[in-house]
Design a protein around this motif. Structure first.
Motif, PDB file in Angstrom:
ATOM      1  N   HIS A 120       7.927   3.866   0.047  1.00 46.08           N
ATOM      2  CA  HIS A 120       7.840   3.465   1.541  1.00 46.08           C
ATOM      3  C   HIS A 120       6.824   2.079   1.611  1.00 46.08           C
ATOM      4  O   HIS A 120       6.324   1.802   2.778  1.00 46.08           O
ATOM      5  N   GLY A 121       6.507   1.516   0.438  1.00 48.05           N
ATOM      6  CA  GLY A 121       5.660   0.338   0.589  1.00 48.05           C
ATOM      7  C   GLY A 121       4.197   0.386   0.724  1.00 48.05           C
ATOM      8  O   GLY A 121       3.529  -0.508   0.907  1.00 48.05           O
ATOM      9  N   ALA A 122       3.865   1.786   0.626  1.00 49.13           N
ATOM     10  CA  ALA A 122       2.212   1.888   0.815  1.00 49.13           C
ATOM     11  C   ALA A 122       1.516   0.918  -0.262  1.00 49.13           C
ATOM     12  O   ALA A 122       1.932   0.874  -1.349  1.00 49.13           O
ATOM     13  N   LEU A 123       0.290   0.155   0.081  1.00 46.99           N
ATOM     14  CA  LEU A 123      -0.237  -0.433  -1.061  1.00 46.99           C
ATOM     15  C   LEU A 123      -1.654   0.126  -1.204  1.00 46.99           C
ATOM     16  O   LEU A 123      -2.317   0.602  -0.249  1.00 46.99           O
ATOM     17  N   PHE A 124      -2.243   0.295  -2.585  1.00 44.57           N
ATOM     18  CA  PHE A 124      -3.423   0.754  -2.970  1.00 44.57           C
ATOM     19  C   PHE A 124      -4.181  -0.322  -3.689  1.00 44.57           C
ATOM     20  O   PHE A 124      -3.500  -0.712  -4.511  1.00 44.57           O
ATOM     21  N   ARG A 125      -5.543  -0.151  -3.573  1.00 43.55           N
ATOM     22  CA  ARG A 125      -6.427  -0.621  -4.380  1.00 43.55           C
ATOM     23  C   ARG A 125      -6.526  -0.397  -5.837  1.00 43.55           C
ATOM     24  O   ARG A 125      -6.647   0.787  -5.995  1.00 43.55           O
ATOM     25  N   VAL A 126      -6.184  -1.095  -6.849  1.00 44.95           N
ATOM     26  CA  VAL A 126      -6.306  -0.641  -8.299  1.00 44.95           C
ATOM     27  C   VAL A 126      -7.564  -0.081  -8.351  1.00 44.95           C
ATOM     28  O   VAL A 126      -7.733   1.119  -9.228  1.00 44.95           O
ATOM     29  N   GLU A 127      -8.754  -0.682  -8.153  1.00 46.47           N
ATOM     30  CA  GLU A 127     -10.206  -0.149  -8.489  1.00 46.47           C
ATOM     31  C   GLU A 127     -10.542   1.182  -7.949  1.00 46.47           C
ATOM     32  O   GLU A 127     -11.551   1.926  -8.525  1.00 46.47           O
ATOM     33  N   SER A 128      -9.798   1.430  -6.568  1.00 47.59           N
ATOM     34  CA  SER A 128     -10.300   2.797  -5.919  1.00 47.59           C
ATOM     35  C   SER A 128      -9.368   3.683  -5.478  1.00 47.59           C
ATOM     36  O   SER A 128      -9.352   4.815  -5.293  1.00 47.59           O
ATOM     37  N   GLY A 129      -8.195   3.426  -5.757  1.00 50.26           N
ATOM     38  CA  GLY A 129      -6.879   4.057  -5.094  1.00 50.26           C
ATOM     39  C   GLY A 129      -6.915   4.424  -3.665  1.00 50.26           C
ATOM     40  O   GLY A 129      -5.816   5.026  -3.222  1.00 50.26           O
ATOM     41  N   GLU A 130      -7.403   3.547  -2.988  1.00 54.53           N
ATOM     42  CA  GLU A 130      -7.443   3.665  -1.635  1.00 54.53           C
ATOM     43  C   GLU A 130      -6.137   2.804  -1.004  1.00 54.53           C
ATOM     44  O   GLU A 130      -6.001   1.791  -1.234  1.00 54.53           O
ATOM     45  N   CYS A 131      -5.678   3.502  -0.077  1.00 53.75           N
ATOM     46  CA  CYS A 131      -4.372   2.942   0.715  1.00 53.75           C
ATOM     47  C   CYS A 131      -4.935   1.876   1.496  1.00 53.75           C
ATOM     48  O   CYS A 131      -5.726   2.235   2.429  1.00 53.75           O
ATOM     49  N   LEU A 171      -5.384   7.620  -3.703  1.00 53.65           N
ATOM     50  CA  LEU A 171      -4.741   8.177  -4.972  1.00 53.65           C
ATOM     51  C   LEU A 171      -5.785   9.074  -5.519  1.00 53.65           C
ATOM     52  O   LEU A 171      -7.005   8.750  -5.283  1.00 53.65           O
ATOM     53  N   GLU A 172      -5.270  10.173  -6.287  1.00 57.87           N
ATOM     54  CA  GLU A 172      -6.213  10.903  -6.973  1.00 57.87           C
ATOM     55  C   GLU A 172      -6.470  10.360  -8.470  1.00 57.87           C
ATOM     56  O   GLU A 172      -5.666  10.199  -9.266  1.00 57.87           O
ATOM     57  N   ALA A 173      -7.920   9.824  -8.636  1.00 55.03           N
ATOM     58  CA  ALA A 173      -8.277   9.322  -9.901  1.00 55.03           C
ATOM     59  C   ALA A 173      -8.609  10.312 -10.938  1.00 55.03           C
ATOM     60  O   ALA A 173      -9.023  11.519 -10.352  1.00 55.03           O
ATOM     61  N   LEU A 174      -8.329  10.042 -12.039  1.00 55.69           N
ATOM     62  CA  LEU A 174      -8.588  11.011 -13.146  1.00 55.69           C
ATOM     63  C   LEU A 174      -9.485  10.105 -14.292  1.00 55.69           C
ATOM     64  O   LEU A 174      -9.209   8.915 -14.236  1.00 55.69           O
ATOM     65  N   ALA A 175     -10.185  10.818 -14.884  1.00 50.01           N
ATOM     66  CA  ALA A 175     -11.075  10.571 -15.980  1.00 50.01           C
ATOM     67  C   ALA A 175     -10.172  10.131 -17.304  1.00 50.01           C
ATOM     68  O   ALA A 175      -9.240  10.890 -17.632  1.00 50.01           O
ATOM     69  N   CYS A 176     -10.650   9.009 -17.793  1.00 50.42           N
ATOM     70  CA  CYS A 176      -9.980   8.525 -18.934  1.00 50.42           C
ATOM     71  C   CYS A 176     -10.977   7.922 -20.021  1.00 50.42           C
ATOM     72  O   CYS A 176     -12.085   7.811 -19.368  1.00 50.42           O
TER      73      CYS A 176
END
Length: 115
Positions: free
Chosen positions: A69-80, A90-95
């Motif tokens: 549906h074209g939602a856009l999110f910031r790479v650094e935070s996952g915020e739409c 988005l749900e960020a995970l530890a790596c």
């Protein structure tokens, strides 16, 4: 910890999906850092891309894009920042990355992202 891939399998400015027995996730490498997220759009609870091989980045390569549906999110935070789930995350995970490659720390542990 779960091994995801060798470091060179996620080059700078690219994304890659990972399917583990207990989690479906994706990573994006930006300015040498890897950002890892659960592959689930907050709008509909479905994966972000049409196929496992598809990029998760928009055509500019600057934002994560939900192909459904074209939602856009910031790479650094996952915020739409645009679309039907604007303001959600988005749900960020530890790596962890070492000489062997990229590792998922714990699929239940949130990451320390730039919010």
């Amino acid at each position: 910890m779960d091994f995801l891939c060798a470091s060179d399998a996620l080059p700078e400015g690219t994304s890659r999906a990972f399917n583990l027995a207990r989690a479906t996730l994706f990573g994006v490498r930006r300015q040498g850092r890897v950002y890892l997220y659960r592959n689930r759009c907050p709008h509909r609870g479905i994966g972000l891309q049409w196929s496992p091989e598809a990029s998760l980045l928009d055509p500019s390569g600057q934002l994560i894009e939900c192909a459904h549906h074209g939602a856009l999110f910031r790479v650094e935070s996952g915020e739409c920042v645009a679309g039907p789930c604007e303001g959600e995350m988005l749900e960020a995970l530890a790596c962890h990355e070492d000489a062997k490659g990229l590792w998922l720390m714990d699929s239940t542990a949130p990451a320390d992202v730039d919010r």
